[in-house]
Design an enzyme around this catalytic site. Sequence first.
Site, short mmCIF file in Angstrom:
data_model
loop_
_atom_site.label_atom_id
_atom_site.label_comp_id
_atom_site.label_asym_id
_atom_site.label_seq_id
_atom_site.Cartn_x
_atom_site.Cartn_y
_atom_site.Cartn_z
N CYS A 123 0.86 -1.19 0.00
CA CYS A 123 0.00 0.00 0.00
C CYS A 123 0.89 1.23 0.00
O CYS A 123 1.66 1.44 0.95
CB CYS A 123 -0.93 0.02 1.21
SG CYS A 123 -1.78 1.61 1.36
N CYS A 135 0.23 3.68 3.04
CA CYS A 135 0.89 3.29 4.30
C CYS A 135 2.40 3.20 4.12
O CYS A 135 3.13 3.17 5.08
CB CYS A 135 0.43 1.92 4.78
SG CYS A 135 -1.31 1.76 5.14
N CYS A 141 -7.07 -1.20 1.20
CA CYS A 141 -6.47 -0.81 2.47
C CYS A 141 -7.54 -0.04 3.25
O CYS A 141 -8.07 0.94 2.74
CB CYS A 141 -5.25 0.09 2.22
SG CYS A 141 -4.80 1.08 3.67
N HIS A 162 -6.45 3.79 3.71
CA HIS A 162 -6.32 4.72 2.59
C HIS A 162 -7.32 4.49 1.47
O HIS A 162 -7.36 5.24 0.50
CB HIS A 162 -4.89 4.66 2.02
CG HIS A 162 -3.87 5.17 2.97
ND1 HIS A 162 -3.17 4.33 3.81
CD2 HIS A 162 -3.49 6.43 3.28
CE1 HIS A 162 -2.37 5.06 4.58
NE2 HIS A 162 -2.55 6.33 4.28
N LYS A 187 -13.73 10.63 8.76
CA LYS A 187 -12.28 10.74 8.62
C LYS A 187 -11.98 11.95 7.75
O LYS A 187 -12.66 12.19 6.76
CB LYS A 187 -11.79 9.45 7.94
CG LYS A 187 -10.31 9.40 7.73
CD LYS A 187 -9.94 8.07 7.08
CE LYS A 187 -8.46 7.94 6.88
NZ LYS A 187 -7.82 8.86 5.99
#
Length: 512
Positions: free
Chosen positions: A125, A128, A143, A146, A298
């Site tokens: 990813c 990350c 993921c 993300h 988020k």
Amino acid sequence: MKFYITTPIYYVNDVPHIGHFYTTIAADIMARWKRLNGFDVYFLTGTDEHGSKIAEAAKVKGKKPQEFCDEMSVKFRQTWKLLNISNDDFIRTTEQRHFVAVENIVRILFDKGLIFKKKYEGMYCIGCEKFLAKKDLDEGGYCPFHKIKPILQSEENYFFRLSSFQGALLERITDVSHEEHIDIQPEERRNEIVGKLKLGLEDISFSRSTVEWGISLPFDKSQTVYVWTDALINYITAVGYSKDETKFKNYWPVDVHLMAKDILWFHSVIWPAVLMGAQLPLPKTIYSHGFFTLNGSKMSKSLGNVIYPQELVGNYGVDAARYLIVALIPFGLDGNISWQGLTLKYNTDLANNLGNLISRTLKMAEKNFNLKIPQAFLNLELAKNVEKKLKETFISNMNNLQLHKAAEDLQDAITLVNIQIETDVPWKLAKTNKNKLAACIYSYLQAIDVVAIHLLSFMPNIAEKIWQITGASGNINDVARKYFINGVIPKDGFSVSGRDLQGPKILFPRIL
Ligand code: MSP
């Protein structure tokens, strides 16, 4: 005594938002607090500039990676300057001093046989910057963090024998009497790390053959150091590792690594293992604060709900922005913020409580004593009560990074003075007993001075302004340092009778 505190070094693929601000301001408050308490503080922040994520972001902008990083890193520096962040150093992973440190550490690990070559295939990813296992992905194979699909990559890489550190790590994290004890905070996060550690550790990829934008391995120039290894090493580069032994001995090991829970694993498992491999002392405390959401979701650019520090400053001013963000959310827990919540807190704590205290005291002095500190009998009882209230909890809350609680303590202290004013009913004394009124105002000023000294780490400019308004003598920072070291209010108090009370009457205009 020294105190070394760090923030994560932030990726430069984007400009700083309030998530970055949150960690940085918390570290700044701690750094300022420790300086006031006589510590030799080293406060580090900086930018993480290597790896595929940054290389791609540069490409999208049509820039060379270095040029892109130079531009973006400046934005972090400028933002921290705007917010009055008092960092002693700002590190960039593209600096020469960092290359030297990374190469040295990697070489040591290689020579000790802790790094070996292996073929590897995994789902990477880029958000990350790490390989994810199938179990880490959500149902759609994305993921979860993300919301992107990791890419299948097959490479021959160098691996780090992380698995061989499982026992040593568990011991150091769980045994408080271990001489190399690593204190992971808060406790729930520590338990999560311990739980995961007990399941066992796998060796991790330590280099990349497909990523050019990075530091080449000293023993195999066809590979670059994995961006996370590169990044973590910044914490020792900055304090002189492999360059300035005296500085390194003075500041390392770090007292507090601060970050959010998203990157706690890297800091509490991988980083200590690397340090152990290189036979370097381990971090003392690793503190992970919560993650916050905005209006319940988020924060993300695509959702258009990111708050930038500049917007906070525009709405509330620098010092209020610093205060609000830490006062709103329990440190260590996840929290939700909203503009409404921020404004409510601003009005309650700053406009109505602190601001009102200052403006009503000034107004009384203006009406009755021509804005001069009246000549009066010095009564420090109220100031001592404020001090007592703060001593009960503020100091331990500050030392334990319970910043939201320390902010509450400040509010309680301010309320105490406001209540005293209500009890004295000084506006009546103006007609009946001017001497008593003078003594009351004089005592309010001394109490406000005690508050100002304690506010200093949160709101350095406002505290200084208050110090001027109340006609207190000396530089507030010098006086505060003396005060925290000696622990007593000077016998003549802080504000000096006969002085002019000067400064704005309204520090925090109410926001409707
Ligand atoms: N470059 C790595 C860190 C390397 S440190 C050796 C990285 N960078 S980052 O830019 O993604 O920053 C992550 C950190 O920013 C979090 O750990 C936290 O400190 C802060 N935050 C970013 N978003 C946040 C929230 N929404 N809430 C709280 N903190 C947040 O990871």
